[in-house]
Design an enzyme around this catalytic site. Structure first.
Site, PDB file in Angstrom:
ATOM      1  N   HIS A   3     -18.282 -42.537  27.022  1.00  0.00           N
ATOM      2  CA  HIS A   3     -17.944 -42.894  26.305  1.00  0.00           C
ATOM      3  C   HIS A   3     -16.860 -41.506  25.701  1.00  0.00           C
ATOM      4  CE1 HIS A   3     -19.633 -46.956  25.923  1.00  0.00           C
ATOM      5  NE2 HIS A   3     -19.131 -46.679  26.874  1.00  0.00           N
ATOM      6  N   HIS A  15     -17.841 -48.449  37.855  1.00  0.00           N
ATOM      7  CA  HIS A  15     -17.703 -49.818  37.578  1.00  0.00           C
ATOM      8  C   HIS A  15     -17.657 -50.106  39.885  1.00  0.00           C
ATOM      9  CE1 HIS A  15     -16.757 -51.775  34.071  1.00  0.00           C
ATOM     10  NE2 HIS A  15     -17.059 -50.527  34.310  1.00  0.00           N
TER      11      HIS A  15
END
Length: 740
Positions: free
Chosen positions: A272, A109
């Site tokens: 993920h 991020h």
């Protein structure tokens, strides 16, 4: 005096948000962000041309971060980070006993705000520490990740910036969980203030999406679907759990971050493979973000009243998904679960849309209770990787070829976290990969010895005798150099990519005129190189030298002879090492320095000029003097007379400012959209000048007028020339990192 400071601030906030701060309450104090903007919200914000002033740097102007970083024992730093990752803290317990997945999200991020359209965002300055990023909904609880790293930052002090630490920690997290990364480069120096020059979107509330028009056309330069998200809504567009529709959003947002379809699949699936999402309870149990939180929380936000508010009770996105049975170990478990199970829609404990494997065994460990197991779950955007007709085959191939997947993820992760660092020559540390990648905009080694001062003088004469005008030489040099963006350190004159596609075909560069100029310059280059022995001049150097020679000629004609500093050593890039598609993002839709305004711009020309100056790292005085000089040198797009406020074009005079501020001239709009104006003699009514918004703003804006007055004064002729030359040389050398 009252000691209830929080109450004072709260009262002021309440009054301000009741409506108009003047008519219905108190205007905020300057320390609260009050000022001229509340009265005139449309005024130019020249403060974006004064970013990160030296006076705000506590380390001082002499501090050399590159030197400090090179003194680090990087292996020791990584060992200290690794210890943090597996030392769970009671105040914020680690999922599965490992903070690695949290740190991967933090690094992702930090870097993932980058967008190709203007090069802004990214991990390069550690902006995740500051508003608005530190309080974006998508960055929920990353304040804890950074706080966990404080002991490491404290130990290594100024030798390790926060910007580097965030990315390095992501790498260490991957490596300690069994993944072999592609490499790591340091060199991201911290800044000390929040960026105010990044347009994050038109919305005024979190997670709103007023950025779309037509058939879901995302506004440029934005790279996310909603205010406060990094990329896409994991529940699907606006929370609609449609994997195919979500795939469209994924493709567009990742493309705007410079990722192709394979890189996109690799990044999502690789990320993920680790960790989980958090949605143990309702969103209304979560408190204020860090910027809005109470003082006693000391910069930590999102305090939750659900259960313990942490560990198994944590709430971040509202989704409650763990993808694999080994969430702290690299493997192919994400694709295995994606393809081996069928999924049905469910709601998380927080009410968010997510998917659970039908008729599946409970094979997923609980993050905090070893006695619990769960069924596999996926996000809507995960299912996009299986169901989208393009992503699906890529995902299947990665599932069946895990080594290919690992390599793709390693390369995509490196690109994600290094995309805004500029050329490879700026990379620092022992883990810089040897392989050069095309997205780094590589440049070749020089073909011969660099030209010397005598050669420079000879070439200047040949260039001025070549038949090219001052206007042509100046315009070509400006077009080549002004592609530079300080945001991601791309573009610039080095490489002479102006002669390659797509730059040679850009409308702003007047392709036919440019082709003619390049033919002449290439002729001068061939003639010199054929008779110069070991010394060779690159076209990149020749383009800049031509502009500089023209500036010298124009200054002499104005009565102020000057030598324009020139540093040889540029090289010519090749098509083989130029990703033409990636350079399309650098095409200017407006360049106020050339009085060019393309179609489809949302902002008026004066705001676009300011934005361009910001990308060129110019100050307000530098922007001002460059516009005034380029106008009288005839550098306007298509030889436009807009802004040419002089009777002696080609002479480097201060006429632009003198005539703009002439009290005997009256101005009137000549177009319905108020983009062009004419200046008439106030006494006779005779038309004297034509100008654009990018011209008249130097008389209408009070701060720019103050600068224009300096250069319009009777004693300013010589100062104007010297200031123009200094600003010109700065732009010509913006990408010469070898000169720093």
């Amino acid at each position: 005096m009252s000691e209830n400071h929080d109450a004072i601030v709260t009262d002021a906030k309440t009054e301000e948000t009741d409506g108009c701060p003047v008519a219905h309450g108190r205007a905020p104090h300057p320390t609260q962000g009050g000022g001229n903007r509340q009265w005139w919200p449309e005024r130019l914000n020249l403060k974006i041309l004064a970013k990160n002033p030296a006076v705000a740097n506590p380390l001082g102007e002499e501090f050399d971060y590159a030197e400090a970083f090179e003194a680090l024992d990087l292996a020791a730093v990584k060992r200290d980070i690794a210890e943090v990752l597996t030392t769970s803290q009671d105040w914020w317990p680690a999922d599965f006993g490992n903070y690695g997945p949290l740190m991967i999200r933090m690094a992702w991020h930090s870097a993932g705000t980058y967008r190709i359209s203007d090069g802004r965002g990214g991990a390069g300055a550690g902006q995740q520490r500051f508003a608005p990023l530190n309080s974006w909904p998508d960055n929920g609880n990353l304040d804890k990740a950074r706080r966990l790293l404080w002991p490491v930052k404290k130990k290594y002090g100024q030798n390790l910036s926060w910007a580097d630490l965030l990315v390095l920690t992501g790498n260490v997290a991957l490596e300690t969980m069994g993944f072999e990364t592609f490499g790591f480069a340091g060199g991201r120096a911290d800044v000390w203030e929040a960026e105010e020059d990044v347009y994050w979107g038109p919305e005024t509330t979190w997670l709103d999406d007023r950025r779309y028009t037509g058939d879901r056309e995302l506004e440029n330069p934005l790279g996310a679907v909603q205010m406060g998200l990094i990329y896409v809504n994991p529940e699907g567009p606006n929370g609609n759990p449609d994997p195919i529709a979500a795939a469209r959003d994924i493709r567009e947002t990742f493309r705007r971050m410079a990722m192709n379809d394979e890189e996109t699949v690799a990044l999502i699936a690789g990320g993920h493979t680790f960790g989980k999402t958090h949605g143990a309870g309702p969103a209304d149990a979560v408190g204020d973000d860090p910027e809005a939180a109470a003082m006693e929380q000391q910069g930590l936000g999102w305090k939750s009243t659900h259960g313990t508010g942490k560990g198994g009770d944590a709430i971040t996105s509202g989704l409650e998904v763990t993808w694999t049975s080994t969430p702290t170990q690299w493997g192919n478990g994400f694709f295995k679960n994606l393809f081996e199970f069928e999924y049905e829609l469910e709601q998380s404990p927080a009410g968010a849309n997510q998917w659970v494997a039908k008729d599946a065994p409970e094979i997923i460990p609980d993050a905090h209770d070893p006695a619990k197991k769960h069924r596999p779950r996926m996000l809507t955007t995960d299912l996009s990787l299986r169901l989208d007709p393009i992503y699906g085959p890529i995902s299947r191939r990665f599932y069946e070829n895990p080594e290919e997947f690992a390599d793709a993820f390693a390369r995509a992760w490196f690109k994600l976290t290094h995309r805004d660092m500029g050329p490879k020559s700026l990379y620092l540390g022992p883990e810089v990969p040897e392989e050069t990648l095309i997205w780094q905009d590589p440049l070749p080694e020089p073909e011969g010895e660099v030209i010397d001062a005598e050669d420079v003088a000879t070439l200047k004469t040949k260039l001025l005798e070549s038949g090219l005008s001052v206007s042509q030489l100046v315009t070509t040099a400006w077009a080549s150099a002004s592609t530079f963006r300080g945001s991601d350190k791309r573009g610039g004159a080095n490489g002479a990519r102006i002669r390659l596609e797509p730059q040679r075909g850009w409308e702003v560069n007047e392709p036919d005129e440019l082709a003619q100029v390049l033919r002449v310059l290439e002729g001068v280059q061939r003639e010199f190189n054929s008779g110069s022995g070991a010394k060779k001049v690159s076209l990149a150097d020749l383009i800049v030298l031509g502009g500089s020679a023209a500036v010298e000629k124009a200054a002499k004609e104005a009565g102020f002879p000057v030598e324009v500093p020139f540093a040889a050593g540029r090289v010519d890039a090749t098509e083989e090492h130029t990703d033409a598609e990636s350079f399309e993002a650098l095409e200017p839709t407006a360049d106020g320095f050339r009085n060019y305004l393309g179609k489809g711009n949302r902002l008026p020309a004066e705001f676009l000029l300011l934005d361009r100056a910001n990308l060129l790292t110019l100050s307000a005085p530098e922007m001002t003097v460059l516009v005034g000089g380029l106008r009288v040198l005839g550098a306007g797009h298509q030889q436009s007379q807009l802004g040419v406020f002089t009777r002696t074009p080609g002479s480097l005079t201060n006429d632009f400012f003198v005539n703009l501020l002439d009290l005997g001239t009256t101005w009137k709009s000549t177009s319905e959209d108020r983009t062009t104006f004419e200046g008439r003699d106030a006494a006779t009514g005779e038309v004297k000048w034509a100008g654009s918004r990018a011209d008249l703003v130097f008389g209408s804006n009070a701060e720019l007028r103050a600068l224009a007055e300096v250069y319009a004064s009777d004693d300013a002729g010589e100062k104007f020339v010297h200031d123009f030359v200094a600003a010109w040389v700065k732009v010509m050398n913006l990408d010469r990192f070898d000169l720093a």
